[in-house]
Motif scaffolding. Structure first.
Motif, PDB file in Angstrom:
ATOM      1  N   ILE A 133      50.701   1.065   8.868  1.00  0.00           N
ATOM      2  CA  ILE A 133      50.022   0.092   9.623  1.00  0.00           C
ATOM      3  C   ILE A 133      48.495   0.270   8.691  1.00  0.00           C
ATOM      4  O   ILE A 133      47.992   1.414   8.917  1.00  0.00           O
ATOM      5  N   TRP A 134      48.204  -0.798   8.036  1.00  0.00           N
ATOM      6  CA  TRP A 134      46.703  -0.595   7.334  1.00  0.00           C
ATOM      7  C   TRP A 134      45.865  -1.465   8.072  1.00  0.00           C
ATOM      8  O   TRP A 134      46.115  -3.047   8.208  1.00  0.00           O
ATOM      9  N   ASP A 135      44.450  -1.310   8.397  1.00  0.00           N
ATOM     10  CA  ASP A 135      43.507  -1.832   8.907  1.00  0.00           C
ATOM     11  C   ASP A 135      42.474  -2.294   7.690  1.00  0.00           C
ATOM     12  O   ASP A 135      41.894  -1.401   7.526  1.00  0.00           O
ATOM     13  N   VAL A 136      42.796  -3.654   7.109  1.00  0.00           N
ATOM     14  CA  VAL A 136      42.013  -3.996   6.042  1.00  0.00           C
ATOM     15  C   VAL A 136      40.577  -4.642   6.229  1.00  0.00           C
ATOM     16  O   VAL A 136      40.552  -4.953   7.460  1.00  0.00           O
ATOM     17  N   PRO A 137      39.605  -4.221   5.682  1.00  0.00           N
ATOM     18  CA  PRO A 137      38.126  -4.712   5.938  1.00  0.00           C
ATOM     19  C   PRO A 137      38.461  -6.241   5.740  1.00  0.00           C
ATOM     20  O   PRO A 137      39.038  -6.940   5.077  1.00  0.00           O
ATOM     21  N   GLU A 138      37.541  -6.918   6.978  1.00  0.00           N
ATOM     22  CA  GLU A 138      37.596  -8.198   6.797  1.00  0.00           C
ATOM     23  C   GLU A 138      36.783  -8.991   5.487  1.00  0.00           C
ATOM     24  O   GLU A 138      37.396  -9.998   5.326  1.00  0.00           O
ATOM     25  N   LYS A 139      35.921  -8.343   5.130  1.00  0.00           N
ATOM     26  CA  LYS A 139      35.242  -9.063   3.820  1.00  0.00           C
ATOM     27  C   LYS A 139      35.483  -8.060   2.759  1.00  0.00           C
ATOM     28  O   LYS A 139      35.228  -7.057   2.681  1.00  0.00           O
ATOM     29  N   PRO A 140      36.026  -8.684   1.680  1.00  0.00           N
ATOM     30  CA  PRO A 140      36.163  -7.996   0.278  1.00  0.00           C
ATOM     31  C   PRO A 140      34.652  -7.573  -0.304  1.00  0.00           C
ATOM     32  O   PRO A 140      33.780  -8.108   0.111  1.00  0.00           O
ATOM     33  N   LYS A 141      34.871  -6.323  -1.190  1.00  0.00           N
ATOM     34  CA  LYS A 141      33.661  -5.885  -1.807  1.00  0.00           C
ATOM     35  C   LYS A 141      33.189  -6.985  -2.861  1.00  0.00           C
ATOM     36  O   LYS A 141      34.093  -7.508  -3.900  1.00  0.00           O
ATOM     37  N   LEU A 142      32.033  -7.067  -3.172  1.00  0.00           N
ATOM     38  CA  LEU A 142      31.421  -7.973  -4.173  1.00  0.00           C
ATOM     39  C   LEU A 142      30.732  -7.148  -5.112  1.00  0.00           C
ATOM     40  O   LEU A 142      30.011  -6.145  -4.705  1.00  0.00           O
ATOM     41  N   ASP A 143      30.837  -7.391  -6.325  1.00  0.00           N
ATOM     42  CA  ASP A 143      29.919  -6.635  -7.499  1.00  0.00           C
ATOM     43  C   ASP A 143      28.467  -7.327  -7.340  1.00  0.00           C
ATOM     44  O   ASP A 143      28.206  -8.220  -6.505  1.00  0.00           O
ATOM     45  N   GLU A 144      27.578  -6.878  -8.399  1.00  0.00           N
ATOM     46  CA  GLU A 144      26.232  -7.439  -8.358  1.00  0.00           C
ATOM     47  C   GLU A 144      26.126  -8.997  -8.690  1.00  0.00           C
ATOM     48  O   GLU A 144      25.160  -9.594  -8.221  1.00  0.00           O
ATOM     49  N   SER A 145      27.062  -9.381  -9.201  1.00  0.00           N
ATOM     50  CA  SER A 145      27.119 -10.907  -9.679  1.00  0.00           C
ATOM     51  C   SER A 145      27.627 -11.816  -8.578  1.00  0.00           C
ATOM     52  O   SER A 145      27.844 -12.939  -8.514  1.00  0.00           O
ATOM     53  N   GLY A 146      28.032 -11.128  -7.271  1.00  0.00           N
ATOM     54  CA  GLY A 146      28.646 -11.893  -6.136  1.00  0.00           C
ATOM     55  C   GLY A 146      30.450 -12.049  -6.666  1.00  0.00           C
ATOM     56  O   GLY A 146      31.025 -12.765  -5.703  1.00  0.00           O
ATOM     57  N   THR A 147      30.720 -11.328  -7.713  1.00  0.00           N
ATOM     58  CA  THR A 147      32.486 -11.510  -7.853  1.00  0.00           C
ATOM     59  C   THR A 147      33.226 -10.566  -6.916  1.00  0.00           C
ATOM     60  O   THR A 147      32.791  -9.475  -6.946  1.00  0.00           O
ATOM     61  N   VAL A 148      34.245 -11.045  -6.768  1.00  0.00           N
ATOM     62  CA  VAL A 148      35.069 -10.129  -5.771  1.00  0.00           C
ATOM     63  C   VAL A 148      35.611  -8.713  -6.679  1.00  0.00           C
ATOM     64  O   VAL A 148      35.941  -9.070  -7.968  1.00  0.00           O
ATOM     65  N   GLU A 149      35.390  -7.623  -6.113  1.00  0.00           N
ATOM     66  CA  GLU A 149      35.674  -6.614  -6.860  1.00  0.00           C
ATOM     67  C   GLU A 149      36.828  -5.819  -6.070  1.00  0.00           C
ATOM     68  O   GLU A 149      36.770  -5.497  -4.957  1.00  0.00           O
ATOM     69  N   THR A 150      38.024  -5.692  -6.636  1.00  0.00           N
ATOM     70  CA  THR A 150      39.240  -4.946  -5.864  1.00  0.00           C
ATOM     71  C   THR A 150      38.897  -3.829  -5.578  1.00  0.00           C
ATOM     72  O   THR A 150      38.701  -3.104  -6.062  1.00  0.00           O
ATOM     73  N   THR A 151      39.244  -3.734  -3.995  1.00  0.00           N
ATOM     74  CA  THR A 151      39.097  -2.528  -3.485  1.00  0.00           C
ATOM     75  C   THR A 151      40.467  -1.719  -3.612  1.00  0.00           C
ATOM     76  O   THR A 151      41.408  -2.257  -2.945  1.00  0.00           O
ATOM     77  N   THR A 152      40.465  -0.405  -3.805  1.00  0.00           N
ATOM     78  CA  THR A 152      41.845   0.337  -3.767  1.00  0.00           C
ATOM     79  C   THR A 152      41.739   1.307  -2.366  1.00  0.00           C
ATOM     80  O   THR A 152      40.856   2.059  -2.175  1.00  0.00           O
ATOM     81  N   ILE A 153      42.927   1.176  -1.872  1.00  0.00           N
ATOM     82  CA  ILE A 153      42.869   1.804  -0.281  1.00  0.00           C
ATOM     83  C   ILE A 153      44.285   2.757  -0.594  1.00  0.00           C
ATOM     84  O   ILE A 153      45.326   2.293  -0.916  1.00  0.00           O
ATOM     85  N   ASP A 154      44.003   3.942  -0.257  1.00  0.00           N
ATOM     86  CA  ASP A 154      45.436   4.765  -0.568  1.00  0.00           C
ATOM     87  C   ASP A 154      45.852   5.425   0.875  1.00  0.00           C
ATOM     88  O   ASP A 154      45.030   4.951   1.931  1.00  0.00           O
TER      89      ASP A 154
END
Length: 339
Positions: A133-154
């Motif tokens: 079971i994975w509890d994923v953050p509600e909001k994705p990570k953004l870079d400095e320009s506001g673009t979504v940055e894919t987050t890797t969870i192991d």
């Protein structure tokens, strides 16, 4: 005897270049109850999102580096989850197509699932024989320009939980969440297991007569339910294993099964040598329709949330939409349902 009216022709959804092992519909997504989506997993690495009524292509999720075995949409259809042979599951934004999260595993991921009421919780399983079971953050990570940055969870992250280590002895092929978010079901080898998540225990297991080919909960959208539906329209677990559809016995290899609760019928996808989709009456098991057109085993069947069509996905790389209502619907026009 008068001739039977012409049967509506299925809509064939092209675009995939290899076998399609799994398809799934979203819930109804608007107040009018006429919009929903269809997602497909494919061994060409590229899961696709389509308009559920028409089959029209909406987008392709690009990023997997191996066959995609399973794909599902979140309860609100805002996210999609995919499991792949590249040892990852991915979570996608269905509006932008961006990959929000990569869930890193140590072997092939065959199964993904959402609970009925939460987009930020995921279950995965596969060749590691581990239910997580994975509890994923509600909001994705953004870079400095506001673009979504894919987050890797192991798998070592503090928000990842393995349920009942060592319980599965074969790889996990399907995971389905029940209406109760504390209970889910896994299909592994020839065995179904029911898990209680708060206690992290197996509450029930059932060994079937053959390897499980499909395992899905079939449910009409709440707005479409009525007292005359099978089980009053509440979810029904449909399983295909060996030569049996549970609860029904048949005498040919079965690859998949789905239930139309409102129409009181069920559809069965055949494995080789025949590759047909057969529709049966729920109450007396009589054969209603035989659908020919696929050129390989029918690996997955799903009814739309309003039950007015169903989709089949095949080894031949195509998806077909079959009309399941009278009159005009989607791209079918005319009194007899022709295109």
């Amino acid at each position: 005897m008068a001739d039977a009216p012409p049967r509506a022709q299925p809509l064939t959804c092209h675009g995939h270049s290899r076998p399609v092992p799994h398809i799934a519909f979203s819930s109804l997504t608007n107040k009018d109850g006429c919009e929903y989506y269809l997602i497909s997993a494919c061994k060409d690495n590229n899961p696709m999102l389509r308009d559920g009524q028409t089959g029209d292509w909406i987008g392709t999720f690009i990023g997997h580096k191996g066959a995609v075995w399973q794909a599902r949409l979140s309860p609100d259809a805002s996210h999609a989850a995919t499991g792949s042979a590249d040892f990852t599951a991915k979570i996608w934004d269905t509006h932008s197509g961006e990959c929000l999260y990569t869930l890193q595993h140590n072997h092939i991921v065959r199964a993904v699932a959402y609970p009925p009421d939460n987009t930020n919780i995921m279950a995965t399983g596969g060749y590691e024989k581990k239910l997580r079971i994975w509890d994923v953050p509600e909001k994705p990570k953004l870079d400095e320009s506001g673009t979504v940055e894919t987050t890797t969870i192991d798998t070592n992250a503090s928000t990842v939980f393995e349920i009942c280590p060592g319980e599965h002895t074969a790889f996990i092929k399907f995971i389905v969440w029940t209406r109760d978010p504390n209970t889910l079901v896994t299909a592994s080898g020839n065995t179904l297991r029911w898990f209680d998540l708060p206690s992290q225990s197996v509450t029930r297991s059932q060994v079937l007569d053959g390897e499980i080919g499909s395992c899905e909960f079939n449910a009409s959208d709440p707005s479409c339910r009525s007292s005359g539906d099978i089980g009053d329209g509440l979810p029904v677990l449909a399983v295909a294993a060996g030569k049996c559809v549970y609860f029904w016995g048949v005498d040919f290899p079965v690859a998949s099964v789905a239930v139309d609760l409102k129409g009181r019928k069920y559809a069965v996808g055949q494995d080789t040598p025949k590759t047909w989709a057969l529709v049966y009456n729920w109450d007396d098991d009589s054969l209603i329709e035989t659908h020919k057109g696929h050129h390989g085993p029918v690996w997955s069947i799903a009814f739309a949330p309003d039950n007015k069509l169903y989709a089949t996905a095949s080894e031949d790389g195509t998806i077909k939409l079959w009309k399941n209502c009278e009159g005009k619907y989607g791209l079918w026009h005319g009194e007899n349902g022709s295109e």
